[in-house]
Design a protein around this motif. Structure first.
Motif, short mmCIF file in Angstrom:
data_model
loop_
_atom_site.label_atom_id
_atom_site.label_comp_id
_atom_site.label_asym_id
_atom_site.label_seq_id
_atom_site.Cartn_x
_atom_site.Cartn_y
_atom_site.Cartn_z
N LEU A 93 0.83 -1.21 0.00
CA LEU A 93 0.00 0.00 0.00
C LEU A 93 0.86 1.25 0.00
O LEU A 93 0.61 2.20 -0.76
CB LEU A 93 -0.92 0.00 1.23
N VAL A 94 1.91 1.26 0.84
CA VAL A 94 2.79 2.41 0.91
C VAL A 94 3.50 2.64 -0.42
O VAL A 94 3.65 3.78 -0.88
CB VAL A 94 3.83 2.23 2.05
N LEU A 97 0.77 3.84 -3.05
CA LEU A 97 0.06 5.11 -2.84
C LEU A 97 0.68 6.28 -3.62
O LEU A 97 -0.07 7.06 -4.22
CB LEU A 97 0.00 5.42 -1.34
N TYR A 100 -0.48 5.98 -7.10
CA TYR A 100 -1.92 6.28 -7.18
C TYR A 100 -2.16 7.78 -7.16
O TYR A 100 -2.95 8.32 -7.95
CB TYR A 100 -2.65 5.60 -6.03
N LEU A 101 -1.46 8.50 -6.26
CA LEU A 101 -1.67 9.94 -6.15
C LEU A 101 -1.14 10.67 -7.38
O LEU A 101 -1.77 11.62 -7.86
CB LEU A 101 -0.97 10.47 -4.89
N GLY A 184 -10.52 4.55 -8.90
CA GLY A 184 -10.11 4.84 -7.54
C GLY A 184 -10.63 6.14 -6.99
O GLY A 184 -10.04 6.71 -6.06
N PRO A 187 -12.07 5.91 -3.00
CA PRO A 187 -11.22 6.17 -1.82
C PRO A 187 -11.02 7.65 -1.56
O PRO A 187 -10.97 8.07 -0.40
CB PRO A 187 -9.89 5.49 -2.20
N ALA A 217 -0.05 11.70 4.86
CA ALA A 217 0.67 11.81 3.59
C ALA A 217 2.17 11.83 3.81
O ALA A 217 2.94 11.16 3.10
CB ALA A 217 0.22 13.06 2.84
N VAL A 220 3.56 8.38 4.72
CA VAL A 220 3.69 7.50 3.55
C VAL A 220 4.94 7.86 2.75
O VAL A 220 5.71 6.98 2.33
CB VAL A 220 2.43 7.60 2.67
#
Length: 623
Positions: A93-94, A97, A100-101, A184, A187, A217, A220
């Motif tokens: 996930l880390v 992310l 994804y961002l 996505g 989320p 944020a 991460v």
């Protein structure tokens, strides 16, 4: 630009030739040569200038202990942790992310912000307290809804982002695709609703929500890139509470250790001779705390200062490229500029501090700047570190506009230093200038000598009076320090072997028994005397060894490098240390933990500088 550079070089050479043939320079050169010959044959000269024994680091007890720890850590990570780490859902996930961002569209961000605003308004109406700032956030969300471009694409085409990344010698990751991303969005909406409800239902909820989002944020990002966390601490340290800064350092340390456990080849712990003495100084502080009259408070301070000293080793390990070194220096300069601008605001807003001033003797002095440091002398001590490091950032910067910005920052901070009216810093700056000139070009000493005669003309009367009051025993501050030094020296005679422990309580437990003329004090107003009192003769010896190692690390590099900018950067760091220690003769520089952290961070930056630009510095990598 080339013609201007050629003209500047020609003028510079003409000035040096004129000075070399002058009677004044021959006199100064002969005088300095006489003292240099006396110094060259002394034991102190050999200690300060000879290269360190290449095998000393590997033979040291500290090295063996650190080596054993990291070998154990490496075996554990390789056999037990690496597989678990790679298969962890949290790690995936880390890692996912940031992608994804970067690939998420601005419309996705806009939907998330809109959902958060609606949730906030609903909760606030229920509590009858709507914040008008929400309208601005809603307007920003509305703008985002009109485009489906990805965040990566927007940053890629942004002039502001390009300037910031260029300043930090960074680039956007090329792995992220420049495409629209419509998946996505749920989320984003869910996160917005959660933050909006928390902001609307609690007092100061908006601040807490923003801090929570920023913390999440940031966590991460730091988990993926510990270097970002380290320079983040470097930037935020002058503004944050002491304990929060320590927590952040420990958080970055945890992320760094996870990288080591995962056997990530990009990360390793680096230790040089300077780091060895820092570790020893940590141990001495803990030993003094265990033997202190006030054991619990001294132990708390020893642990806190140990975390701050560890930051120097962490910073030196994470800075492994020139780009990272330049980024760290520029971020530190930007942070220092913030304190300088706040200090100037104090000047023009009339926020005064005359607590540490004899108002009868200095009636024309209406204020002393303290910025975010609560005390003018403490702020001046910080500036003695910040100004040279800003100039180092200027020397190493790869763009002309960055050099101009760093020089402007140094000038702003120099103005702040003058307005602190700290007499110790008024003496420290000329000493630092002399050290820099002697290391770079001793013929420039004529300019400094001429500048001394101009001081009474150029300095404002308030600063000149403040400077001349150093020898005036009618000044209550001067008499106060003399009395404190006398009382502190009495205490040293009784506890010279092991010290009394760190902290005000430990100091006063001894000082009150030896106070001269019943003068109260929080510390001895002398760096070396205070270290002697707190950690004994061993602690003072280790601190002096630390300072000598700093000189032995930078001075040989300064002599052998052929690059003028690198030589000037090394000379500037040595001048910084000279000015800082001059201030230490009149005050306890480590009384404020922000200054304590800045000092050890500067050691970490110096260690990284010599390792990256040098060729012969002995460093051991515990990969």
């Amino acid at each position: 630009m080339t013609n201007l550079a050629d003209v500047s070089i020609w003028i510079w050479r003409r000035i040096l030739l004129m000075m070399e043939g002058s009677l004044f320079f021959r006199f100064v050169n002969g005088t300095m040569g006489f003292f240099a010959r006396l110094f060259s044959g002394s034991v102190l000269s050999r200690i300060m200038t000879e290269e360190a024994d290449e095998g000393f680091l590997r033979r040291s007890f500290v090295f063996r202990g650190v080596n054993g720890f990291f070998l154990t850590l490496k075996r554990f990570g390789r056999h037990f942790f690496a597989g678990v780490y790679e298969g962890s859902g949290i790690v995936r996930l880390v890692r996912g992310l940031p992608r994804y961002l970067f690939e998420a569209s601005l419309r996705s961000f806009g939907l998330g912000i809109t959902a958060g605003v609606l949730a906030y308004v609903a909760a606030s109406v229920w509590l009858a307290a709507v914040n008008p700032v929400v309208l601005l956030v809603a307007a920003a969300a509305a703008l985002c809804l009109f485009t489906d471009r990805s965040l990566y694409t927007v940053l890629r085409g942004s002039a502001l982002a390009e300037i910031v990344l260029d300043a930090l010698a960074l680039r956007l990751p090329t792995a992220y695709e420049k495409r629209k991303h419509t998946r996505g969005r749920l989320p984003m909406v869910f996160a917005g609703i959660l933050l909006g409800l928390s902001a609307g239902m609690f007092d100061d909820g908006g601040v807490l929500a923003l801090l929570g989002a920023a913390g999440l944020a940031g966590g991460v990002v730091v988990a993926a890139y510990p270097f970002v966390g380290a320079v983040g601490v470097l930037f935020l340290a002058p503004y944050l509470p002491t304990m929060l800064t320590a927590v952040l350092i420990l958080g970055v340390t945890a992320c760094f250790m996870l990288k080591l456990l995962a056997a990530d080849g990009k990360y390793s712990f680096r230790l040089d001779l300077l780091g060895v003495w820092i570790v020893v100084y940590m141990a001495v502080g803990l030993f003094a705390a265990v033997n202190s009259f006030t054991r619990l408070p001294s132990m708390e301070i020893a642990l806190l200062t140990g975390v701050y000293m560890w930051f120097a080793l962490l910073l030196a390990s994470l800075i492994n490229t020139k780009a990272k070194l330049h980024a760290a220096l520029l971020i530190f300069a930007a942070s220092a500029l913030g304190t300088g601008l706040y200090g100037l605001w104090q000047r023009f807003s009339g926020m005064v501090d005359t607590t540490h001033l004899d108002e009868e003797l200095f009636q024309g002095m209406t204020l002393r700047l303290f910025s975010t440091f609560d005390n003018p002398n403490v702020y001046a001590t910080f500036l003695l570190l910040a100004i040279p490091l800003c100039l180092v950032a200027m020397l190493l910067a790869h763009r002309l506009w960055l050099r101009v910005a760093c020089l402007g920052t140094a000038l702003v901070l120099l103005a702040n230093l003058g307005l602190t009216y700290s007499r110790g810093s008024y003496l420290a700056i000329p000493l630092a200038a002399v050290v820099f000139i002697l290391l770079m070009e001793k013929r420039l000493i004529a300019f400094l000598a001429g500048g001394i005669f101009l001081v009474p003309i150029l300095l404002p009367p308030t600063m000149l009076n403040r400077l001349l009051s150093i020898v005036n025993l009618a000044d209550s501050s001067t008499a106060y320090r003399l009395a404190i030094w006398q009382g502190s020296l009495r205490g040293v005679r009784e506890f010279w072997y092991a010290g009394v422990g760190q902290g005000t309580q430990a100091f006063n437990a001894v000082y009150q028994l030896n106070a001269f003329n019943q003068v109260t004090a929080q510390h001895s107003h002398n760096l070396f005397l205070q270290i002697f009192i707190e950690t004994g003769i061993v602690g003072l010896g280790v601190f002096l060894a630390l300072l000598i190692t700093f000189v032995k690390t930078l001075y040989p590099f300064c002599r052998r490098t052929g690059d003028i900018r690198q030589k000037a950067a090394a000379a500037m760091m040595l001048a910084m240390m000279a000015g800082f220690l001059m201030m230490g003769l009149f005050d306890f520089n480590f009384y404020n933990y922000k200054v304590f952290l800045a000092f050890f961070a500067s050691l970490g930056l110096a260690s990284a500088f010599v390792r990256i630009y040098g060729e012969r510095a002995e460093v051991v990598d515990f990969a």
